[in-house]
Design a protein around this motif. Structure first.
Motif, PDB file in Angstrom:
ATOM      1  N   ASP A 144       0.834  -1.203   0.000  1.00 27.68           N
ATOM      2  CA  ASP A 144       0.000   0.000   0.000  1.00 27.68           C
ATOM      3  C   ASP A 144       0.874   1.260   0.000  1.00 27.68           C
ATOM      4  OD1 ASP A 144      -1.996   1.864   0.299  1.00 27.68           O
ATOM      5  OD2 ASP A 144      -2.456   1.343   2.377  1.00 27.68           O
ATOM      6  N   THR A 145       0.602   2.182  -0.904  1.00 27.26           N
ATOM      7  CA  THR A 145       1.334   3.446  -0.955  1.00 27.26           C
ATOM      8  C   THR A 145       0.431   4.647  -0.696  1.00 27.26           C
ATOM      9  OG1 THR A 145       1.010   3.635  -3.359  1.00 27.26           O
ATOM     10  CG2 THR A 145       3.022   2.514  -2.598  1.00 27.26           C
ATOM     11  N   SER A 146      -0.778   4.394  -0.203  1.00 29.15           N
ATOM     12  CA  SER A 146      -1.751   5.476  -0.049  1.00 29.15           C
ATOM     13  C   SER A 146      -1.331   6.519   0.984  1.00 29.15           C
ATOM     14  CB  SER A 146      -3.126   4.903   0.326  1.00 29.15           C
ATOM     15  OG  SER A 146      -3.071   4.214   1.563  1.00 29.15           O
ATOM     16  N   THR A 147      -0.478   6.142   1.940  1.00 28.16           N
ATOM     17  CA  THR A 147      -0.007   7.102   2.948  1.00 28.16           C
ATOM     18  C   THR A 147       1.450   7.484   2.703  1.00 28.16           C
ATOM     19  OG1 THR A 147       0.642   5.328   4.482  1.00 28.16           O
ATOM     20  CG2 THR A 147      -1.602   6.184   4.667  1.00 28.16           C
ATOM     21  N   SER A 148       1.960   7.171   1.526  1.00 25.96           N
ATOM     22  CA  SER A 148       3.368   7.412   1.218  1.00 25.96           C
ATOM     23  C   SER A 148       3.505   8.382   0.050  1.00 25.96           C
ATOM     24  CB  SER A 148       4.066   6.095   0.861  1.00 25.96           C
ATOM     25  OG  SER A 148       3.922   5.142   1.883  1.00 25.96           O
ATOM     26  N   ILE A 149       4.694   8.960  -0.075  1.00 22.42           N
ATOM     27  CA  ILE A 149       5.049   9.768  -1.233  1.00 22.42           C
ATOM     28  C   ILE A 149       5.714   8.840  -2.249  1.00 22.42           C
ATOM     29  CG2 ILE A 149       6.475  11.675  -2.066  1.00 22.42           C
ATOM     30  CD1 ILE A 149       6.318  12.828   0.805  1.00 22.42           C
TER      31      ILE A 149
END
Length: 344
Positions: free
Chosen positions: A32-37
């Motif tokens: 999951d990259t939804s909270t990442s840059i």
């Protein structure tokens, strides 16, 4: 300012190669990259050096603990200090090496880049599996380095009130664990030493929950980490313990930075970076820590580099794998974070 290519020979096994094998995944699942840059490093310019004069101090002995045989084992650090008007904020670099080696000479260009940005950068050795020690002794070594540098701050020209940890791979794991301990000792959790605490942590492709270090990998690699003869189990339980991580869940929990978040009133700020194609440490390892830090109200930023592998593998003559980690864009994310947390 590159450092000498020859590391302390005590940190290399007699035949020049590690005595335990790293497992390399043949496939890496997405996380999951939804909270990442998310950053694509393709085509980005590499860093250049020479913008600021640096002074250096080599082979400073910061502690002399014992190895598993009870013999004195001197630990050394290398220090780069920029030419500044006053004391420079300190960044303590903890090198990777698969829990097997700890070469303070690693990543010379990226360390020099951070030093040229105005930070004193100290790079350390620490005890590993080769010395018969576990994560507890390695964390104690990082804490000893922090105390030594603060004790000699005036001599070295560093600001003791502005201190960060920066690690790669195994070193990033140790930086994260040391950071969340907030100066507490693993051997005596009731004891807290503010001289071993930091304001910020940069975690570059590091592990967190070692029981899930292969969670994103193919079944064969996951199986390789399930037994007792892998580096993660050896670093937690001891090289000769014969125990897997599942055999001693209390030790596995103690080794997990996330387990200590409730015990630290003021968590440091975190910058975590990982590549989507890392075949050594599952990319979800930094995600686990990032989400746990945010849930505890900590300042945490996670950056995902598209297509990047495990940067430490550059030391194995695979220079290409290190390039996403030495672009100006990637390194400026680190220096900007350090400026925000230590200087501004």
């Amino acid at each position: 300012m590159p450092e000498p290519a020859t590391p302390n020979p005590e940190f290399i096994p007699a035949d020049g190669t590690p005595q335990v094998d790293l497992a390399f995944a043949t496939s890496v699942a997405g996380s999951d990259t939804s909270t990442s840059i998310v950053v694509d490093p393709t085509g980005e310019l590499q860093i250049t050096l020479g913008e600021r004069k640096l002074s250096e101090r080599r082979d400073i002995v910061y502690a002399t603990p014992q190895d598993a045989d009870g013999k004195p084992f001197p630990l050394r650090l290398f220090l780069l200090v920029p030419d500044t008007d006053g004391p420079a904020p300190l960044v303590l670099f903890v090198p990777g090496g698969g829990f097997v080696i700890a070469r303070k000479e690693l990543s010379p260009d990226t360390k020099a880049y951070v030093a040229e940005a105005g930070f004193a950068v100290a790079s350390i050795e620490y005890r590993t599996i080769v010395q018969g020690t576990t994560f507890r002794e390695a964390v104690a070594d990082v804490q000893s380095a922090l105390r030594h540098l603060r004790a000699h701050a005036q001599e070295f020209g560093i600001d003791t009130g502005r201190v960060a940890l920066w690690g790669e791979s195994a070193g990033a794991y140790l930086a994260a664990l040391t950071g969340v301990l907030g100066g507490r000792s693993l051997s005596d959790p009731a004891t807290t030493d503010p001289e071993a605490a930091v304001t910020a942590v940069v975690d570059t492709f590091g592990a967190s929950d070692l029981t899930r270090i292969a969670a994103d990998f193919d079944p064969a690699t996951q199986a390789a980490y399930a037994g007792a003869d892998n580096i993660a189990a050896m670093f937690v339980n001891g090289r000769t313990s014969g125990k897997s991580l599942a055999d001693d869940p209390e030790a596995a929990a103690e080794s997990n930075p996330i387990s200590h978040l409730d015990s630290t009133p003021a968590l440091p700020a975190f910058l975590l970076l990982h590549g989507t194609a890392d075949p050594v440490i599952s990319p979800s390892q930094t995600l686990l820590l990032h989400e746990a830090l945010r849930a505890h109200g900590a300042d945490s930023t996670r950056v995902v580099l598209v297509g990047a592998g495990h940067g430490d593998l550059a030391v194995l003559a695979d220079a290409e794998v290190g390039q996403p980690w030495s672009t100006r864009r990637t390194m400026d994310l680190i220096t900007d974070f350090l400026r925000r947390t230590l200087r501004d």
